[in-house]
Design a protein around this motif. Sequence first.
Motif, PDB file in Angstrom:
ATOM      1  N   THR A 321      -4.031   6.730   6.848  1.00  0.00           N
ATOM      2  CA  THR A 321      -2.365   6.662   7.303  1.00  0.00           C
ATOM      3  C   THR A 321      -2.181   5.197   7.992  1.00  0.00           C
ATOM      4  O   THR A 321      -2.948   4.952   8.943  1.00  0.00           O
ATOM      5  CB  THR A 321      -2.086   7.758   7.779  1.00  0.00           C
ATOM      6  OG1 THR A 321      -2.723   8.082   9.151  1.00  0.00           O
ATOM      7  CG2 THR A 321      -1.998   9.034   7.084  1.00  0.00           C
ATOM      8  N   TYR A 322      -0.845   4.929   8.010  1.00  0.00           N
ATOM      9  CA  TYR A 322      -0.557   3.598   8.981  1.00  0.00           C
ATOM     10  C   TYR A 322      -0.292   3.934  10.531  1.00  0.00           C
ATOM     11  O   TYR A 322      -0.033   5.191  10.745  1.00  0.00           O
ATOM     12  CB  TYR A 322       0.752   2.941   8.541  1.00  0.00           C
ATOM     13  CG  TYR A 322       0.983   1.746   9.180  1.00  0.00           C
ATOM     14  CD1 TYR A 322       0.612   0.599   8.707  1.00  0.00           C
ATOM     15  CD2 TYR A 322       2.124   1.805   9.912  1.00  0.00           C
ATOM     16  CE1 TYR A 322       0.903  -0.829   9.530  1.00  0.00           C
ATOM     17  CE2 TYR A 322       2.488   0.693  10.955  1.00  0.00           C
ATOM     18  CZ  TYR A 322       1.998  -0.479  10.320  1.00  0.00           C
ATOM     19  OH  TYR A 322       2.317  -1.736  11.130  1.00  0.00           O
ATOM     20  N   THR A 324      -0.660   1.775  14.492  1.00  0.00           N
ATOM     21  CA  THR A 324      -1.042   0.658  15.434  1.00  0.00           C
ATOM     22  C   THR A 324      -1.629   0.732  16.492  1.00  0.00           C
ATOM     23  O   THR A 324      -1.260   2.062  17.219  1.00  0.00           O
ATOM     24  CB  THR A 324       0.259  -0.209  15.605  1.00  0.00           C
ATOM     25  OG1 THR A 324       1.095   0.348  16.381  1.00  0.00           O
ATOM     26  CG2 THR A 324       0.977  -0.967  14.187  1.00  0.00           C
ATOM     27  N   ALA A 337      -2.399  -3.495  13.811  1.00  0.00           N
ATOM     28  CA  ALA A 337      -2.552  -2.645  12.650  1.00  0.00           C
ATOM     29  C   ALA A 337      -3.900  -2.632  12.189  1.00  0.00           C
ATOM     30  O   ALA A 337      -4.752  -1.633  11.795  1.00  0.00           O
ATOM     31  CB  ALA A 337      -1.782  -3.027  11.402  1.00  0.00           C
ATOM     32  N   GLY A 341      -6.712   0.612  11.889  1.00  0.00           N
ATOM     33  CA  GLY A 341      -7.645   0.829  10.917  1.00  0.00           C
ATOM     34  C   GLY A 341      -9.179   0.935  11.319  1.00  0.00           C
ATOM     35  O   GLY A 341     -10.006   1.599  10.761  1.00  0.00           O
ATOM     36  N   TRP A 372       2.671   5.054   4.684  1.00  0.00           N
ATOM     37  CA  TRP A 372       2.500   3.543   4.911  1.00  0.00           C
ATOM     38  C   TRP A 372       3.735   3.012   5.370  1.00  0.00           C
ATOM     39  O   TRP A 372       4.741   3.400   5.057  1.00  0.00           O
ATOM     40  CB  TRP A 372       1.898   2.856   3.754  1.00  0.00           C
ATOM     41  CG  TRP A 372       0.620   3.363   3.322  1.00  0.00           C
ATOM     42  CD1 TRP A 372       0.306   4.288   2.668  1.00  0.00           C
ATOM     43  CD2 TRP A 372      -0.924   2.817   4.117  1.00  0.00           C
ATOM     44  NE1 TRP A 372      -1.147   4.493   2.409  1.00  0.00           N
ATOM     45  CE2 TRP A 372      -1.747   3.778   3.453  1.00  0.00           C
ATOM     46  CE3 TRP A 372      -1.209   1.815   5.041  1.00  0.00           C
ATOM     47  CZ2 TRP A 372      -3.121   3.572   3.550  1.00  0.00           C
ATOM     48  CZ3 TRP A 372      -2.527   1.744   5.145  1.00  0.00           C
ATOM     49  CH2 TRP A 372      -3.494   2.590   4.723  1.00  0.00           C
ATOM     50  N   SER A 373       3.678   1.728   6.087  1.00  0.00           N
ATOM     51  CA  SER A 373       4.604   0.771   6.576  1.00  0.00           C
ATOM     52  C   SER A 373       5.300   0.226   5.304  1.00  0.00           C
ATOM     53  O   SER A 373       4.462   0.161   4.188  1.00  0.00           O
ATOM     54  CB  SER A 373       3.930  -0.144   7.511  1.00  0.00           C
ATOM     55  OG  SER A 373       4.999  -1.150   7.672  1.00  0.00           O
ATOM     56  N   THR A 376       3.689  -4.685   3.772  1.00  0.00           N
ATOM     57  CA  THR A 376       2.442  -4.577   3.133  1.00  0.00           C
ATOM     58  C   THR A 376       1.071  -5.382   3.664  1.00  0.00           C
ATOM     59  O   THR A 376       0.109  -5.123   3.681  1.00  0.00           O
ATOM     60  CB  THR A 376       2.363  -5.090   1.595  1.00  0.00           C
ATOM     61  OG1 THR A 376       3.023  -6.439   1.601  1.00  0.00           O
ATOM     62  CG2 THR A 376       3.526  -4.199   0.905  1.00  0.00           C
ATOM     63  N   GLU A 378       0.793  -5.883   6.865  1.00  0.00           N
ATOM     64  CA  GLU A 378       0.120  -4.901   7.828  1.00  0.00           C
ATOM     65  C   GLU A 378      -0.459  -3.873   7.254  1.00  0.00           C
ATOM     66  O   GLU A 378      -1.434  -3.425   7.883  1.00  0.00           O
ATOM     67  CB  GLU A 378       1.275  -4.509   8.822  1.00  0.00           C
ATOM     68  CG  GLU A 378       1.806  -5.537   9.737  1.00  0.00           C
ATOM     69  CD  GLU A 378       0.454  -6.413  10.539  1.00  0.00           C
ATOM     70  OE1 GLU A 378       0.058  -5.775  11.538  1.00  0.00           O
ATOM     71  OE2 GLU A 378      -0.114  -7.415  10.262  1.00  0.00           O
ATOM     72  N   ASN A 379      -0.151  -3.078   6.380  1.00  0.00           N
ATOM     73  CA  ASN A 379      -0.812  -2.277   5.344  1.00  0.00           C
ATOM     74  C   ASN A 379      -2.286  -2.640   5.200  1.00  0.00           C
ATOM     75  O   ASN A 379      -3.396  -2.015   5.245  1.00  0.00           O
ATOM     76  CB  ASN A 379      -0.201  -1.756   4.352  1.00  0.00           C
ATOM     77  CG  ASN A 379       1.061  -1.105   4.548  1.00  0.00           C
ATOM     78  OD1 ASN A 379       1.403  -0.515   5.741  1.00  0.00           O
ATOM     79  ND2 ASN A 379       1.751  -0.791   3.647  1.00  0.00           N
ATOM     80  N   VAL A 382      -4.622  -2.576   8.051  1.00  0.00           N
ATOM     81  CA  VAL A 382      -5.097  -1.002   8.610  1.00  0.00           C
ATOM     82  C   VAL A 382      -6.364  -1.061   7.516  1.00  0.00           C
ATOM     83  O   VAL A 382      -7.468  -0.656   8.032  1.00  0.00           O
ATOM     84  CB  VAL A 382      -4.130  -0.227   8.052  1.00  0.00           C
ATOM     85  CG1 VAL A 382      -4.750   1.303   8.332  1.00  0.00           C
ATOM     86  CG2 VAL A 382      -3.082  -0.286   9.430  1.00  0.00           C
TER      87      VAL A 382
END
Length: 472
Positions: A321-322, A324, A337, A341, A372-373, A376, A378-379, A382
Amino acid sequence: MGAFVTAASAVAVVSGAVAAPSPRPLTGVAPASAQAVPAYWTVASDGGVFTFGGLPFLGSMGGTRLAAPMVGIAPTSGPSGADGKGYWTVASDGGVFTFGSAPFYGSMGAVKLHKPMVGIAADPATGGYWTVASDGGVFSFHAPFLGSMGAVKLTKPVVAMAATPDGGGYWLFASDGGVFAFGDAGYFGSLGGHALVHPLAAIAASDPGGYWLTDTNGAVTAFGDAGYFGSAPQHIAAPVVGIADGPGSGVAANGAYPSGTYGYDISRFQDDPPTCNAPLPSGHTLGIVQVTGQSNGASNPCLAHEAQWAGGGLNLYIFMTYGTDTTDQPGCNGDPACNWGYEAGVYALQYALAQGVNPLVTWWLDVEAANWSSNTAENDQVILGAVDALRGDGINNVGIYTSPLSWNGIAGNFQPAVPLWVAWYTGDPQGNCANAVSYAAQNGDLLPTGGVWVTQYTDLANGQSLDGDYAC
């Protein structure tokens, strides 16, 4: 991060033949295919050679008593790159061993070295080779001298080298992941600045646009356009010390399970927490078990029971899951991010250890929609942070679980070179293995590039509410 160097100080070069181990006889050689895909061999310190991506085995020094440990491997090459017909290996005393069609042009085997030899690279233009010592000094044999780090004070020792496919350059590679480029060699990334439980050991070029790095446990990382075809088994008899490229079939060996076998993936929801005593399905080879139900939380209280059920077929997964976090983590360069992760990977691995579960197996990152955010990029950070954390903690294979048409909505055009566990409820697992990537591409979805290792082909296995899985 690792330094990038385009020029070098000149140092003395030793060329020509000196006393060295005898050339090995030619063994069965597979011809290179016009449709070949760049693949790789690795070599261990005892001289044993591992093959990946359809390359042939041409012999090794495994099982032979060596005067000094093996430290590197290089493939024979021509104008079109590595030809798959032979390779050299080099020992720390400078001795060179030849296999397949590889010729012998000399070595440093009879010379007292200032620092031990650590690697070898082939020159496709001349058919010769270079060797490199841990201080960055380069020695050429029937090959031109293009520079070295021999006169430069290094933070960490050089451990390997690789040549560009045209012979116009080469890379030197340090144990901290730093990559140094000479001649026409390009820079495509490194593992410099990453926290690694196993030191990095070797580098090989796939083509002008990419290269592979391997650590001493045989975990291979691809950069640029280099493909990923697997890593050495998680437990090996001797450390990996070298990697070499060649023309392979492009088929990724399944590093998780024997191809054609079946099983299940389970989480807390199939095991009646907190008692964790539900009857679990039997007759399986694959047993993929949830460790956490979200990044950095929702730990599976039934993990120990489910890992015992999985037995020798255990793989582990994190439901990602997203989020920070501002705490800097290795290799993240301050990206919050990526920090999140990375922490998710560390959290899950430490939880598995705390539950008495062996974490040294293949791990999967479960990447599904709605967690997710909208950013993409920043995803991607993660996901990359979690991969780096697990790989840095010694996990040879870390892959992605996703469905064919959802990945790009979460990760954009990000295509990491990692294995795939594809969720596609067709009831046709063999068809999923063959067609998932092309089906996704036809619909505008570009999946990770490490090959489909597992498919989740039904959520009603055995007529029950169970996910059925198949090894490709």
